[in-house]
Design a protein around this motif. Structure first.
Motif, PDB file in Angstrom:
ATOM      1  N   LEU A  52      23.513 -25.815   4.998  1.00 29.00           N
ATOM      2  CA  LEU A  52      23.901 -26.503   3.768  1.00 29.00           C
ATOM      3  C   LEU A  52      23.534 -25.737   2.499  1.00 29.00           C
ATOM      4  O   LEU A  52      23.998 -26.071   1.413  1.00 29.00           O
ATOM      5  N   ALA A  53      22.689 -24.717   2.636  1.00 30.70           N
ATOM      6  CA  ALA A  53      22.081 -24.090   1.462  1.00 30.70           C
ATOM      7  C   ALA A  53      23.089 -23.495   0.488  1.00 30.70           C
ATOM      8  O   ALA A  53      22.864 -23.496  -0.727  1.00 30.70           O
ATOM      9  N   ASP A  54      24.211 -22.991   0.976  1.00 34.20           N
ATOM     10  CA  ASP A  54      25.207 -22.377   0.092  1.00 34.20           C
ATOM     11  C   ASP A  54      25.804 -23.388  -0.885  1.00 34.20           C
ATOM     12  O   ASP A  54      26.202 -23.021  -2.005  1.00 34.20           O
ATOM     13  N   HIS A  55      25.850 -24.641  -0.483  1.00 35.78           N
ATOM     14  CA  HIS A  55      26.538 -25.647  -1.285  1.00 35.78           C
ATOM     15  C   HIS A  55      25.611 -26.749  -1.806  1.00 35.78           C
ATOM     16  O   HIS A  55      26.040 -27.563  -2.634  1.00 35.78           O
ATOM     17  N   PHE A  56      24.348 -26.754  -1.350  1.00 38.42           N
ATOM     18  CA  PHE A  56      23.435 -27.828  -1.706  1.00 38.42           C
ATOM     19  C   PHE A  56      22.056 -27.219  -1.922  1.00 38.42           C
ATOM     20  O   PHE A  56      21.301 -26.990  -0.977  1.00 38.42           O
ATOM     21  N   GLU A  57      21.743 -26.910  -3.193  1.00 38.26           N
ATOM     22  CA  GLU A  57      20.520 -26.154  -3.484  1.00 38.26           C
ATOM     23  C   GLU A  57      19.245 -26.807  -2.945  1.00 38.26           C
ATOM     24  O   GLU A  57      18.342 -26.090  -2.484  1.00 38.26           O
ATOM     25  N   PRO A  58      19.109 -28.146  -2.984  1.00 33.80           N
ATOM     26  CA  PRO A  58      17.873 -28.737  -2.434  1.00 33.80           C
ATOM     27  C   PRO A  58      17.614 -28.362  -0.969  1.00 33.80           C
ATOM     28  O   PRO A  58      16.451 -28.312  -0.547  1.00 33.80           O
ATOM     29  N   ALA A  59      18.662 -28.095  -0.208  1.00 32.18           N
ATOM     30  CA  ALA A  59      18.462 -27.677   1.181  1.00 32.18           C
ATOM     31  C   ALA A  59      17.787 -26.313   1.239  1.00 32.18           C
ATOM     32  O   ALA A  59      16.860 -26.080   2.026  1.00 32.18           O
ATOM     33  N   GLY A  60      18.242 -25.400   0.377  1.00 33.37           N
ATOM     34  CA  GLY A  60      17.605 -24.089   0.312  1.00 33.37           C
ATOM     35  C   GLY A  60      16.183 -24.180  -0.212  1.00 33.37           C
ATOM     36  O   GLY A  60      15.285 -23.472   0.268  1.00 33.37           O
ATOM     37  N   GLU A  61      15.968 -25.059  -1.201  1.00 31.09           N
ATOM     38  CA  GLU A  61      14.614 -25.204  -1.750  1.00 31.09           C
ATOM     39  C   GLU A  61      13.672 -25.807  -0.723  1.00 31.09           C
ATOM     40  O   GLU A  61      12.479 -25.462  -0.698  1.00 31.09           O
ATOM     41  N   TYR A  62      14.190 -26.682   0.133  1.00 27.17           N
ATOM     42  CA  TYR A  62      13.375 -27.209   1.226  1.00 27.17           C
ATOM     43  C   TYR A  62      12.897 -26.067   2.120  1.00 27.17           C
ATOM     44  O   TYR A  62      11.718 -25.983   2.490  1.00 27.17           O
ATOM     45  N   LEU A  63      13.797 -25.159   2.479  1.00 29.80           N
ATOM     46  CA  LEU A  63      13.414 -24.019   3.310  1.00 29.80           C
ATOM     47  C   LEU A  63      12.423 -23.118   2.594  1.00 29.80           C
ATOM     48  O   LEU A  63      11.544 -22.514   3.226  1.00 29.80           O
ATOM     49  N   ASP A  64      12.526 -23.018   1.277  1.00 28.49           N
ATOM     50  CA  ASP A  64      11.619 -22.188   0.491  1.00 28.49           C
ATOM     51  C   ASP A  64      10.218 -22.799   0.418  1.00 28.49           C
ATOM     52  O   ASP A  64       9.215 -22.088   0.481  1.00 28.49           O
ATOM     53  N   ASP A  65      10.136 -24.118   0.282  1.00 29.55           N
ATOM     54  CA  ASP A  65       8.852 -24.802   0.097  1.00 29.55           C
ATOM     55  C   ASP A  65       8.080 -25.024   1.392  1.00 29.55           C
ATOM     56  O   ASP A  65       6.853 -24.951   1.418  1.00 29.55           O
TER      57      ASP A  65
END
Length: 410
Positions: free
Chosen positions: A380-393
């Motif tokens: 989902l990260a390409d289209h939904f930034e909170p998903a990428g931020e979840y992976l980052d945090d």
């Protein structure tokens, strides 16, 4: 026992050095007993993330110390997370340090932190007794009798045990560690910058990178963090890895070449292999409330979220505060002050253990639920930034402070 006798501190690591500075800042004489010699080898970057709360604590106890670590350190501006070769989150901050007196953090090797602490203690005239490791501890309602391995005997109104994971002080008061060990091993390496470059001049980006299942590392998780003078490379071993083989000189050169570039292959300066312990002592004080455990003598944490040295320094500062009050109080108030120290720092340690444990479980986790969470977030990260931020945090655990006002972030 006279309160003019120095409070003794076992251990000359960051915890013990901070305790001595904090006691002197409160007008209490202090001396340090250290098992190792003065010329001991302090190789490796070790704890490189000095939190803003810690910088303020150090600056309060010795004016200028926090700023020294800011001046020597780095504030990287970019958080970057990749998933199997693909970027899933990247954010660069215009003002990564924030607008406060101190930045949110300073990325600086522990050896530099300790050097400035030693200079501060030299300025204050605090004695460090080298090759004087604690042998026995005998506490009474009136004080503590200590013998050291060099045959000397010492009397002190209070003793702070800051002598690390193998603490002789902890053993001396009958406290015991309880907890768990990580399933996977981790390899940590220091990789120097090229030709004395500054970090900004390097061919790889000036950022903190976490890479899930990095193809260049054979599907292992990799973290790369800049600090003054080099890069921290952290590789999480797979379950069937031989950690010593992964950490061998030949193997590390291959990893560095694939992850960072061929030009870095010969720049590995230090390598260490760990299985992280998640343990704490069953009590932080002795029965007479004259001995206080602090730092790794009291708890060992997986480092995710930078909870190691930062929580140790918070322990040391609060131990010094409790002792300073106790020395001026009657017996009942003094005991209560030391018990409050134990209650507060035990609760903080429980929080930090849980927080680091959440990160450790996430990194080691191969349950269907954990794997699915990561894979869905990556998709989902390409289209939904909170998903990428979840992976980052997630690899660093929760960010909230312990539920105790004066402990700051750790």
């Amino acid at each position: 026992m006279s309160s003019t006798e120095p409070v003794l501190i076992a251990g000359a690591g960051p915890t013990g050095l901070t305790a001595a500075l904090a006691l002197r800042a409160r007008g209490v004489p202090a001396a340090i007993l250290e098992q190792e010699p003065a010329d001991r080898d302090r190789d490796g970057s070790r704890a490189i993330y000095v939190h803003g709360t810690t910088l303020r604590t150090l600056g309060r106890n010795y004016p200028g110390l926090g700023q020294d670590l800011v001046d020597e350190g780095l504030v990287w501006p970019t958080r970057h997370t990749k998933w199997r070769g693909k970027t899933v989150f990247r954010r660069t901050y215009d003002n990564p340090g924030g607008d406060g007196e101190f930045p949110h953090f300073s990325s600086v090797p522990q050896v530099i932190t300790e050097r400035y602490m030693h200079e501060a203690l030299d300025d204050l005239g605090v004695d460090i007794h080298w090759e004087a490791g604690v042998d026995t501890v005998n506490s009474t309602p009136d004080g503590v009798h200590v013998t050291t391995e060099d045959g000397r005997e010492w009397e002190t109104p209070y003793l702070i045990g800051a002598d690390g994971g193998g603490s002789q002080v902890r053993k001396g008061i009958g406290a015991e560690f309880d907890g768990e060990q990580s399933e996977n091993s981790f390899i940590i390496a220091d990789v120097a910058t090229l030709d004395d470059n500054t970090i900004e001049e390097e061919p790889i980006p000036f950022e903190r990178l976490f890479h899930y299942d990095d193809p260049a590392a054979g599907g292992r998780n990799v973290m790369l963090v800049p600090f003054t003078g080099g890069w921290r490379l952290d590789i999480q071993c797979l379950g069937d890895d031989d950690p010593e083989e992964v950490a061998s000189e030949t193997s590390m050169e291959e990893f560095v070449t694939r992850i960072m570039g061929e030009e870095y292959a010969g720049n590995v300066e230090w390598t260490s292999t760990y299985k992280f312990l998640q343990v704490m002592a069953d009590t932080f004080v002795d029965e007479h409330r004259r001995v206080l455990l602090a730092g790794e003598a009291a708890h060992l944490l997986a480092p995710f979220g930078a909870r190691g040295m930062n929580s140790c320094i918070a322990d040391a500062d609060e131990a010094a505060s409790a002792i300073a009050v106790a020395l001026q109080a009657n017996d009942a108030v003094a005991r209560n002050e030391i018990e409050l120290y134990a209650a507060r720092r035990e609760r903080a340690a429980e929080y930090n253990l849980d927080a680091a444990g959440q990160a450790l479980d996430y990194l080691q986790g191969d349950t269907p639920v954990t794997v699915l969470q990561k894979e869905v977030a990556a998709s989902l990260a390409d289209h939904f930034e909170p998903a990428g931020e979840y992976l980052d945090d997630a690899p660093y655990g929760p960010h909230e402070a312990p539920p105790i006002a004066a402990t700051g972030n750790y």
